[in-house]
Design a protein around this motif. Sequence first.
Motif, PDB file in Angstrom:
ATOM      1  N   TRP A  45      -6.152   6.164  12.910  1.00 31.63           N
ATOM      2  CA  TRP A  45      -5.763   4.907  12.283  1.00 31.63           C
ATOM      3  C   TRP A  45      -5.104   3.995  13.309  1.00 31.63           C
ATOM      4  O   TRP A  45      -4.351   4.450  14.158  1.00 31.63           O
ATOM      5  CB  TRP A  45      -4.785   5.200  11.145  1.00 31.63           C
ATOM      6  N   CYS A 100      -5.636  -2.226   8.474  1.00 27.03           N
ATOM      7  CA  CYS A 100      -5.069  -2.621   7.180  1.00 27.03           C
ATOM      8  C   CYS A 100      -5.592  -3.971   6.711  1.00 27.03           C
ATOM      9  O   CYS A 100      -5.681  -4.216   5.507  1.00 27.03           O
ATOM     10  CB  CYS A 100      -3.550  -2.671   7.263  1.00 27.03           C
ATOM     11  N   PHE A 158       0.897   3.419   3.281  1.00 27.09           N
ATOM     12  CA  PHE A 158       1.447   2.951   4.550  1.00 27.09           C
ATOM     13  C   PHE A 158       2.893   3.407   4.687  1.00 27.09           C
ATOM     14  O   PHE A 158       3.672   3.344   3.745  1.00 27.09           O
ATOM     15  CB  PHE A 158       1.377   1.426   4.638  1.00 27.09           C
ATOM     16  N   CYS A 213      -8.899  -3.271   4.908  1.00 27.23           N
ATOM     17  CA  CYS A 213      -8.956  -2.053   4.081  1.00 27.23           C
ATOM     18  C   CYS A 213      -9.018  -2.399   2.588  1.00 27.23           C
ATOM     19  O   CYS A 213      -8.236  -3.234   2.110  1.00 27.23           O
ATOM     20  CB  CYS A 213      -7.725  -1.209   4.367  1.00 27.23           C
ATOM     21  N   CYS A 244       0.852  -1.183   0.000  1.00 25.08           N
ATOM     22  CA  CYS A 244       0.000   0.000   0.000  1.00 25.08           C
ATOM     23  C   CYS A 244       0.884   1.228   0.000  1.00 25.08           C
ATOM     24  O   CYS A 244       1.758   1.365   0.869  1.00 25.08           O
ATOM     25  CB  CYS A 244      -0.918   0.000   1.225  1.00 25.08           C
ATOM     26  N   CYS A 248      -0.715   5.520   8.530  1.00 23.93           N
ATOM     27  CA  CYS A 248      -1.409   5.496   7.249  1.00 23.93           C
ATOM     28  C   CYS A 248      -1.520   6.940   6.805  1.00 23.93           C
ATOM     29  O   CYS A 248      -2.125   7.760   7.491  1.00 23.93           O
ATOM     30  CB  CYS A 248      -2.794   4.877   7.406  1.00 23.93           C
ATOM     31  N   PRO A 257      -5.488  -1.426  -0.814  1.00 32.50           N
ATOM     32  CA  PRO A 257      -4.498  -2.195  -1.590  1.00 32.50           C
ATOM     33  C   PRO A 257      -5.126  -2.906  -2.782  1.00 32.50           C
ATOM     34  O   PRO A 257      -4.518  -2.974  -3.857  1.00 32.50           O
ATOM     35  CB  PRO A 257      -3.954  -3.207  -0.567  1.00 32.50           C
TER      36      PRO A 257
END
Length: 112
Positions: free
Chosen positions: A37, A42, A12, A45, A9, A25, A48
Amino acid sequence: MRTPAGFDCKYFYGDYYRGNNREECRLINHPINETPWTRDLCSQCPVPRILLANACPNMEMDAHVVKHFLGLRKQVVIHSYCTFSKKDVAEPEIGCGKCHEIPPMAVQKEEK
Ligand code: SF4
């Protein structure tokens, strides 16, 4: 950079150099986000997956954290916008389709 959930990602950021253990993030950690966050976000999420499916440079995303079920369950919610077509993008994995339109000569005409 690879997230704690194991996906790549671009939002990140992790700093583990010389004993540092800082993770953030850069999409969600915005001053307007009320819920901060945390690394466990993640794993659920969609970002990605969206980045893998759609690399359109015109699409912008913003995200915030929504709490469900008495605040016990948190979820990342994405809002995407196309700066080219100036519209919200309903399906960010696909995009708005404006810059990938099929030319009229390539469309097969229906036979009568
Ligand atoms: S919460 Fe989503 S956007 Fe943020 S670093 Fe994790 S995977 Fe990327």
